[in-house]
Motif scaffolding. Structure first.
Motif, PDB file in Angstrom:
ATOM      1  N   ARG A   7      24.836 -17.099  50.149  1.00  0.00           N
ATOM      2  CA  ARG A   7      25.170 -18.127  49.165  1.00  0.00           C
ATOM      3  C   ARG A   7      25.835 -19.304  49.880  1.00  0.00           C
ATOM      4  O   ARG A   7      26.606 -19.114  50.838  1.00  0.00           O
ATOM      5  N   HIS A   8      25.546 -20.499  49.427  1.00  0.00           N
ATOM      6  CA  HIS A   8      26.115 -21.712  50.019  1.00  0.00           C
ATOM      7  C   HIS A   8      27.648 -21.732  49.919  1.00  0.00           C
ATOM      8  O   HIS A   8      28.249 -21.001  49.128  1.00  0.00           O
ATOM      9  N   ASN A  14      31.547 -25.976  41.856  1.00  0.00           N
ATOM     10  CA  ASN A  14      32.092 -24.618  41.861  1.00  0.00           C
ATOM     11  C   ASN A  14      33.555 -24.621  41.462  1.00  0.00           C
ATOM     12  O   ASN A  14      34.006 -23.762  40.701  1.00  0.00           O
ATOM     13  N   THR A  59      23.173 -26.217  50.488  1.00  0.00           N
ATOM     14  CA  THR A  59      22.673 -25.146  51.350  1.00  0.00           C
ATOM     15  C   THR A  59      22.393 -25.661  52.752  1.00  0.00           C
ATOM     16  O   THR A  59      22.619 -24.958  53.739  1.00  0.00           O
ATOM     17  N   GLU A  82      18.407 -23.287  43.517  1.00  0.00           N
ATOM     18  CA  GLU A  82      19.041 -22.593  42.407  1.00  0.00           C
ATOM     19  C   GLU A  82      18.144 -22.601  41.168  1.00  0.00           C
ATOM     20  O   GLU A  82      17.290 -23.483  41.008  1.00  0.00           O
ATOM     21  N   SER A 149      20.910 -19.836  50.220  1.00  0.00           N
ATOM     22  CA  SER A 149      20.403 -20.082  48.879  1.00  0.00           C
ATOM     23  C   SER A 149      21.571 -20.197  47.891  1.00  0.00           C
ATOM     24  O   SER A 149      22.620 -20.732  48.248  1.00  0.00           O
ATOM     25  N   HIS A 150      21.405 -19.672  46.696  1.00  0.00           N
ATOM     26  CA  HIS A 150      22.334 -19.920  45.592  1.00  0.00           C
ATOM     27  C   HIS A 150      22.647 -18.635  44.840  1.00  0.00           C
ATOM     28  O   HIS A 150      21.827 -17.718  44.793  1.00  0.00           O
ATOM     29  N   GLY A 151      23.828 -18.612  44.210  1.00  0.00           N
ATOM     30  CA  GLY A 151      24.321 -17.384  43.612  1.00  0.00           C
ATOM     31  C   GLY A 151      23.414 -16.759  42.580  1.00  0.00           C
ATOM     32  O   GLY A 151      23.058 -15.572  42.673  1.00  0.00           O
ATOM     33  N   ILE A 154      19.996 -15.657  44.101  1.00  0.00           N
ATOM     34  CA  ILE A 154      20.096 -14.467  44.950  1.00  0.00           C
ATOM     35  C   ILE A 154      20.260 -13.212  44.106  1.00  0.00           C
ATOM     36  O   ILE A 154      19.604 -12.185  44.346  1.00  0.00           O
ATOM     37  N   ARG A 155      21.132 -13.273  43.115  1.00  0.00           N
ATOM     38  CA  ARG A 155      21.360 -12.092  42.267  1.00  0.00           C
ATOM     39  C   ARG A 155      20.109 -11.728  41.488  1.00  0.00           C
ATOM     40  O   ARG A 155      19.759 -10.551  41.342  1.00  0.00           O
ATOM     41  N   ASN A 177      31.245 -17.784  47.525  1.00  0.00           N
ATOM     42  CA  ASN A 177      30.671 -18.775  48.440  1.00  0.00           C
ATOM     43  C   ASN A 177      30.611 -18.211  49.848  1.00  0.00           C
ATOM     44  O   ASN A 177      31.590 -17.641  50.344  1.00  0.00           O
ATOM     45  N   GLY A 218      27.390 -16.341  39.893  1.00  0.00           N
ATOM     46  CA  GLY A 218      27.163 -16.828  41.211  1.00  0.00           C
ATOM     47  C   GLY A 218      27.150 -18.290  41.327  1.00  0.00           C
ATOM     48  O   GLY A 218      26.770 -19.075  40.571  1.00  0.00           O
TER      49      GLY A 218
END
Length: 218
Positions: A7-8, A14, A59, A82, A149-151, A154-155, A177, A218
Motif C-alpha cells: 500500500r502507498h 488519508n 504510488t 485504487e 497499489s492501494h488499500g 489490495i484487500r 500505509n 484501506g
C-alpha cells in the motif's frame, strides 16, 4: 512467483479519512515521504526484480525509493490504481455513504462482481484490470515483484484471488500505509497469502492468524 502488494505511503486524504480515488490524486505528506524512504530497508530481505506502481501519484512516489535502491525502473500501470469511488468521491470514509464504498468492495470479493459502485466501476471491471497487471508481472518470469497499489484494491484482490484469505479476514484487517501483503503462486495455479502486514496467514483451523479474521479500511 512471489508477489508483494504494497500500500502507498500516507497522503493528505488519508489524514482526513476521505475517499480520494481520482487520477493522479495527491502526493505524500511529510510522514508519507519518510514512510516511502524507509521502504527499501523494510523490504531489504526481498529479492525484488521488478517494481510496479499505479497511475496515481502517491504510488509512484512510494515506489521511487524502493526502485532506486534496487536500480530498477518503476513500471506504471493503470490496472492497479485504487477502486474508483464514483459518486462517493471525497466523502468521509467513516460516514454512512462513505461506508458504502467498502461494503461494495467486499460484496465484490464475496462474488457479487456485477454490482457497480455508484457512478463508478463494477467488481468484474476492477478485478479484470488488476488481474491483467498481475499476469503481466508473472510473464516477466521474475522471482519476486513488488506492486505498489492501494488499500481497498489490495484487500479486494487478495480476498478474491488468494485461496487462504476470505472476506471476513479482509474486512477485519485494515492495511496501514506501506503495509505489505506477500503472496506466492501464479495466475494459472492460484495464489496463497503468506503474510499480511507482517503476520503469518494460515488456513482456518491452524494456529496463529487465520484466513478468517484478526482485526482492523484501506
Amino acid at each position: 512467483m512471489r508477489l508483494l502488494l504494497v500500500r502507498h505511503a500516507e497522503t493528505p486524504a488519508n489524514v482526513d479519512f476521505l475517499l480520494d480515488t481520482t487520477v493522479p490524486g495527491p502526493g505524500l505528506t511529510a510522514l508519507g515521504e519518510r514512510q516511502a524512504a524507509r521502504l527499501p530497508v523494510a523490504l531489504a530481505d526481498e529479492d525484488i526484480e521488478a517494481v510496479y506502481a499505479s497511475t496515481m501519484l502517491r504510488t509512484q512516489l512510494t515506489a521511487g525509493p524502493l526502485a532506486a535502491a534496487r536500480g530498477l525502473p518503476v513500471t506504471v500501470r493503470d490496472g492497479i490504481r485504487e477502486v474508483s469511488a464514483g459518486e462517493l468521491e471525497l466523502l468521509p470514509g467513516e460516514s454512512e455513504q462513505g461506508l458504502r464504498y467498502m461494503r461494495t468492495v467486499f460484496a465484490w470479493a464475496a462474488g457479487d462482481t456485477g454490482l457497480r459502485m455508484p457512478g463508478g466501476e463494477s467488481g468484474a471491471e476492477v478485478l479484470a484490470r488488476y488481474d491483467a497487471v498481475v499476469a503481466e508481472a508473472a510473464d516477466r518470469e521474475a522471482g519476486t515483484v513488488a506492486l505498489v497499489s492501494h488499500g481497498a484494491a489490495i484487500r479486494l484482490w487478495t480476498a478474491a484471488r488468494a485461496d487462504n484469505v476470505d472476506v471476513p479476514f479482509a474486512t477485519a484487517h485494515r492495511l496501514a500505509n506501506t503495509g505489505v501483503v506477500i503472496l506466492e503462486g501464479s495466475p494459472a495455479d492460484g495464489w496463497k497469502a503468506l503474510t499480511w502486514a507482517g503476520a503469518t496467514v494460515t488456513p482456518a483451523g491452524e494456529s496463529g492468524p487465520t484466513g478468517r479474521a484478526l482485526e482492523g479500511t484501506g
